[in-house]
Enzyme design. Structure first.
Site, PDB file in Angstrom:
ATOM      1  CE  LYS A 151     -76.745   8.512 -12.653  1.00 51.56           C
ATOM      2  NZ  LYS A 151     -75.465   8.705 -11.974  1.00 51.56           N
TER       3      LYS A 151
ATOM      4  NE  ARG B   1     -69.095   5.511 -19.405  1.00 51.28           N
ATOM      5  CZ  ARG B   1     -69.830   6.147 -18.517  1.00 51.28           C
ATOM      6  NH1 ARG B   1     -71.025   5.693 -18.192  1.00 51.28           N
ATOM      7  NH2 ARG B   1     -69.387   7.240 -17.957  1.00 51.28           N
TER       8      ARG B   1
ATOM      9  NE  ARG C 196     -69.943   2.192 -15.904  1.00 50.90           N
ATOM     10  CZ  ARG C 196     -70.379   3.294 -15.321  1.00 50.90           C
ATOM     11  NH1 ARG C 196     -71.574   3.324 -14.765  1.00 50.90           N
ATOM     12  NH2 ARG C 196     -69.620   4.360 -15.270  1.00 50.90           N
TER      13      ARG C 196
ATOM     14  NE  ARG D 259     -67.415   9.332 -15.045  1.00 46.33           N
ATOM     15  CZ  ARG D 259     -67.023   8.069 -15.292  1.00 46.33           C
ATOM     16  NH1 ARG D 259     -65.768   7.811 -15.574  1.00 46.33           N
ATOM     17  NH2 ARG D 259     -67.893   7.097 -15.246  1.00 46.33           N
TER      18      ARG D 259
ATOM     19  NE  ARG E 267     -72.412  14.292 -14.324  1.00 43.16           N
ATOM     20  CZ  ARG E 267     -72.804  13.142 -14.882  1.00 43.16           C
ATOM     21  NH1 ARG E 267     -74.008  13.024 -15.374  1.00 43.16           N
ATOM     22  NH2 ARG E 267     -71.991  12.124 -14.909  1.00 43.16           N
TER      23      ARG E 267
END
Ligand code: ADP
Ligand code: ZN
Length: 226
Positions: free
Chosen positions: A17, A162, A130, A173, A93
């Site tokens: 995204k 992160r 990532r 999540r 969300r």
């Protein structure tokens, strides 16, 4: 042509995204509004919102709706977002946020909601590798590194893993995605706004798919008005 474009990109964690929103925002010259990036910036600055958000984010929990809705209402009503439009990333969300978004936008409305589809085994691999710019939110990975090691190509910021890309927080999540965010797909389908696009493949190829789909929506909008 000064048509205003209002888009939402949906997709699970690691679907791409963020990357695709940045590309869309450059292509159409619209604002990229990423609630996760805004919240991370608030945490880093230690603002009131940041202090409240930090404890939820670390665990992979959602921030209370009213806080996020306020941030989005502010950002969509100023600057480029107001004059040219925006692509929302990470918001809404859940169905409550989606309903509030509709209210925020009145008398206007969203043009399209794109669901970027990627299988879960692939997103898990992507999240593990990532890396993200701590300043501007640009994403990299162990196989797509910045030109200078761990310095952002865009802004010179530090490129890091992160804090919430731990196994436990990722699992949380993804669970929340199934429970809270997936119902949005049915919600937007009922509203006739949903476009489904495969997020599998090279970045440029996925962007191309997105642009074709969005152009189609925009041309229908023009025809409708004119
Ligand atoms: P990801 O899609 O990988 O979870 P984001 O950067 O979109 O990453 O979001 C990171 C975190 O920020 C979320 O886990 C959540 O705590 C918070 N957050 C972001 N957007 C929202 C939102 N719309 N509502 C509630 N919390 C949010
Ligand atoms: Zn950067």
């Amino acid at each position: 042509m000064n048509q205003i474009i209002r888009l939402v990109l949906l997709g699970k964690q690691g679907a791409g995204k963020g990357t695709q929103c940045i590309r869309l925002s450059r292509h159409y010259v619209i604002e990229h509004i990423a609630t996760g990036d805004m919240l991370r910036a608030a945490v880093k600055l230690g603002t009131k919102v940041g202090l409240e958000a930090a404890e939820y984010m670390e665990k992979g929990e959602l921030i209370p709706d009213d806080i996020v809705i306020r941030l989005v209402a502010e950002r969509t009503s100023i600057g480029i977002a107001r004059e040219r439009g925006f692509v929302l990333d990470g918001f809404p969300r859940n169905v409550h946020q989606a309903e509030m978004l509709d209210e925020i936008l009145v008398p206007e409305a969203l043009d399209a909601v794109v669901n970027l589809k990627v299988p879960t085994n692939l997103v898990l691999k992507r999240i593990a590798s990532r890396r993200v710019c701590a300043d501007c939110g640009a994403t990299y990975s162990t196989s797509k590194r910045p030109r200078v090691d761990w310095i952002c190509d865009n802004c010179g910021g530090e490129v890091v893993q992160r804090d919430d890309d731990t196994e436990a927080a990722i699992q949380r999540r993804l669970d929340l995605y199934e429970k809270e965010t997936k119902p949005l797909i049915a919600f937007y389908q009922e509203h006739g706004k949903l476009i489904e696009i495969s997020g599998v493949g090279q970045e440029e190829v996925v962007s191309q798919r997105l642009a074709v789909a969005v152009d189609k929506v925009l041309s229908q909008k023009t025809n409708h008005v004119g």
